[in-house]
Design a protein around this motif. Sequence first.
Motif, PDB file in Angstrom:
ATOM      1  N   ASP A  52       0.881  -1.171   0.000  1.00 36.48           N
ATOM      2  CA  ASP A  52       0.000   0.000   0.000  1.00 36.48           C
ATOM      3  C   ASP A  52       0.914   1.215   0.000  1.00 36.48           C
ATOM      4  O   ASP A  52       1.469   1.578   1.037  1.00 36.48           O
ATOM      5  CB  ASP A  52      -0.889  -0.037   1.250  1.00 36.48           C
ATOM      6  CG  ASP A  52      -1.815   1.164   1.364  1.00 36.48           C
ATOM      7  OD1 ASP A  52      -1.677   2.097   0.546  1.00 36.48           O
ATOM      8  OD2 ASP A  52      -2.656   1.177   2.270  1.00 36.48           O
ATOM      9  N   LEU A  53       1.091   1.830  -1.161  1.00 38.10           N
ATOM     10  CA  LEU A  53       2.134   2.840  -1.328  1.00 38.10           C
ATOM     11  C   LEU A  53       1.771   4.214  -0.784  1.00 38.10           C
ATOM     12  O   LEU A  53       2.559   5.143  -0.858  1.00 38.10           O
ATOM     13  CB  LEU A  53       2.516   2.942  -2.812  1.00 38.10           C
ATOM     14  CG  LEU A  53       2.967   1.629  -3.457  1.00 38.10           C
ATOM     15  CD1 LEU A  53       3.291   1.844  -4.925  1.00 38.10           C
ATOM     16  CD2 LEU A  53       4.166   1.028  -2.728  1.00 38.10           C
ATOM     17  N   ILE A  81       8.303  12.734  -1.824  1.00 40.08           N
ATOM     18  CA  ILE A  81       8.785  11.625  -2.654  1.00 40.08           C
ATOM     19  C   ILE A  81      10.307  11.660  -2.749  1.00 40.08           C
ATOM     20  O   ILE A  81      10.985  10.635  -2.621  1.00 40.08           O
ATOM     21  CB  ILE A  81       8.161  11.691  -4.061  1.00 40.08           C
ATOM     22  CG1 ILE A  81       6.676  11.314  -4.000  1.00 40.08           C
ATOM     23  CG2 ILE A  81       8.897  10.775  -5.035  1.00 40.08           C
ATOM     24  CD1 ILE A  81       5.939  11.526  -5.301  1.00 40.08           C
ATOM     25  N   TYR A  82      10.863  12.855  -2.940  1.00 41.48           N
ATOM     26  CA  TYR A  82      12.309  12.987  -3.088  1.00 41.48           C
ATOM     27  C   TYR A  82      13.037  12.669  -1.791  1.00 41.48           C
ATOM     28  O   TYR A  82      14.011  11.889  -1.779  1.00 41.48           O
ATOM     29  CB  TYR A  82      12.672  14.393  -3.556  1.00 41.48           C
ATOM     30  CG  TYR A  82      14.161  14.585  -3.726  1.00 41.48           C
ATOM     31  CD1 TYR A  82      14.819  14.102  -4.857  1.00 41.48           C
ATOM     32  CD2 TYR A  82      14.914  15.217  -2.738  1.00 41.48           C
ATOM     33  CE1 TYR A  82      16.188  14.242  -4.996  1.00 41.48           C
ATOM     34  CE2 TYR A  82      16.288  15.361  -2.871  1.00 41.48           C
ATOM     35  CZ  TYR A  82      16.919  14.873  -4.011  1.00 41.48           C
ATOM     36  OH  TYR A  82      18.279  15.003  -4.143  1.00 41.48           O
ATOM     37  N   LEU A  93      10.165   6.630  -5.294  1.00 38.40           N
ATOM     38  CA  LEU A  93      10.004   5.933  -6.566  1.00 38.40           C
ATOM     39  C   LEU A  93      11.085   4.875  -6.777  1.00 38.40           C
ATOM     40  O   LEU A  93      10.799   3.774  -7.276  1.00 38.40           O
ATOM     41  CB  LEU A  93       9.983   6.932  -7.723  1.00 38.40           C
ATOM     42  CG  LEU A  93       8.804   7.923  -7.706  1.00 38.40           C
ATOM     43  CD1 LEU A  93       8.836   8.802  -8.946  1.00 38.40           C
ATOM     44  CD2 LEU A  93       7.465   7.199  -7.596  1.00 38.40           C
ATOM     45  N   ALA A  94      12.307   5.183  -6.375  1.00 38.51           N
ATOM     46  CA  ALA A  94      13.379   4.187  -6.475  1.00 38.51           C
ATOM     47  C   ALA A  94      13.099   3.015  -5.544  1.00 38.51           C
ATOM     48  O   ALA A  94      13.370   1.852  -5.880  1.00 38.51           O
ATOM     49  CB  ALA A  94      14.727   4.823  -6.132  1.00 38.51           C
ATOM     50  N   GLU A  95      12.547   3.312  -4.355  1.00 38.30           N
ATOM     51  CA  GLU A  95      12.182   2.256  -3.401  1.00 38.30           C
ATOM     52  C   GLU A  95      11.116   1.339  -4.019  1.00 38.30           C
ATOM     53  O   GLU A  95      11.180   0.113  -3.876  1.00 38.30           O
ATOM     54  CB  GLU A  95      11.647   2.884  -2.113  1.00 38.30           C
ATOM     55  CG  GLU A  95      12.677   3.636  -1.303  1.00 38.30           C
ATOM     56  CD  GLU A  95      13.415   2.746  -0.321  1.00 38.30           C
ATOM     57  OE1 GLU A  95      12.775   1.871   0.274  1.00 38.30           O
ATOM     58  OE2 GLU A  95      14.635   2.927  -0.172  1.00 38.30           O
ATOM     59  N   VAL A  96      10.135   1.949  -4.668  1.00 34.51           N
ATOM     60  CA  VAL A  96       9.059   1.162  -5.293  1.00 34.51           C
ATOM     61  C   VAL A  96       9.625   0.269  -6.401  1.00 34.51           C
ATOM     62  O   VAL A  96       9.301  -0.922  -6.478  1.00 34.51           O
ATOM     63  CB  VAL A  96       7.946   2.079  -5.845  1.00 34.51           C
ATOM     64  CG1 VAL A  96       6.956   1.278  -6.687  1.00 34.51           C
ATOM     65  CG2 VAL A  96       7.220   2.776  -4.704  1.00 34.51           C
TER      66      VAL A  96
END
Length: 306
Positions: free
Chosen positions: A100-101, A209-210, A215-218
Amino acid sequence: MALHESVLLEQAVEALQIKPSGIYIDGTFGRGGHSAYILQLLGEQGRLIAIDRDPSAVAYGRERFADDARFQIFHSSFSALEQLVESLGLTGKIDGILLDLGVSSPQLDDGERGFSFIRNGPLDMRMDPGSGISAKDWLATEKEEKIADVIYQFGEERFSRRIAKAIVEYRQTGVLETTWDLASLIEKTVSRREKKKHPATRSFQAIRIYVNNELAEVEQVLKASIPCLASEGRLSVISFHSLEDRLVKRFIRDFSKGKPVPREIPIFEEYVGPLKAIGKAIKPTELEITHNARARSAVLRVAEKR
């Protein structure tokens, strides 16, 4: 403790097709809504492993499920999923992974965490307050061009250059200490507004997010899910903004079809990837959105390991 309502709760858990004696991972424990539902469906021999990078969530999980021998929770980023599963001797044995992001309601509603401009608090935004750089420190030192790029790339904010310039100019006389400091500055800087959306919404999303490298984690956890899952194991992922959903959609597509083969190479057997998409994207009903406004942007995608 702030109340957190898990979005797409039944759909996300039921997509895992829970086996009573199966082994499952809740990669984003939050306040345990999905975990509690999974445990309801598991038998005595079942097992649930939860992960969260937020120490307060981990402490809550250990307290809430202290008497349930089927449950374990680890303080970790879900990008370390593959290493964690390997350390437990469970590589290739996981029957389902749920991600669950979204940011949990307690994180948003606690002003001290600095995620939201609705409540004033320190400008932090870190999922794990004990590691990484806070939003305050990053904004106080980063170059204007980089700030603008982050706000544009991760927030899809068309006034990113204007906002970054205002932040750097503000630094000459003061420090952005609180969420309201930043929100107020953006509100003064952006004249045009989106309907029913605060001018700072996109910038706060982008900075969060930064700071958390989300996003890299996802990307990392999605790739890690493949070796962790057993054959016919399910991956159930809820996204809350287009950047995340795009990553999930592309991942499932790419690993379902397999890598493209050059035309000059003869193909004797069609190659398929290690995953297959299950159904179409699922979105909340109007009833759920009415009951929980934070569900409005959610998208659930499901895949199965071949």
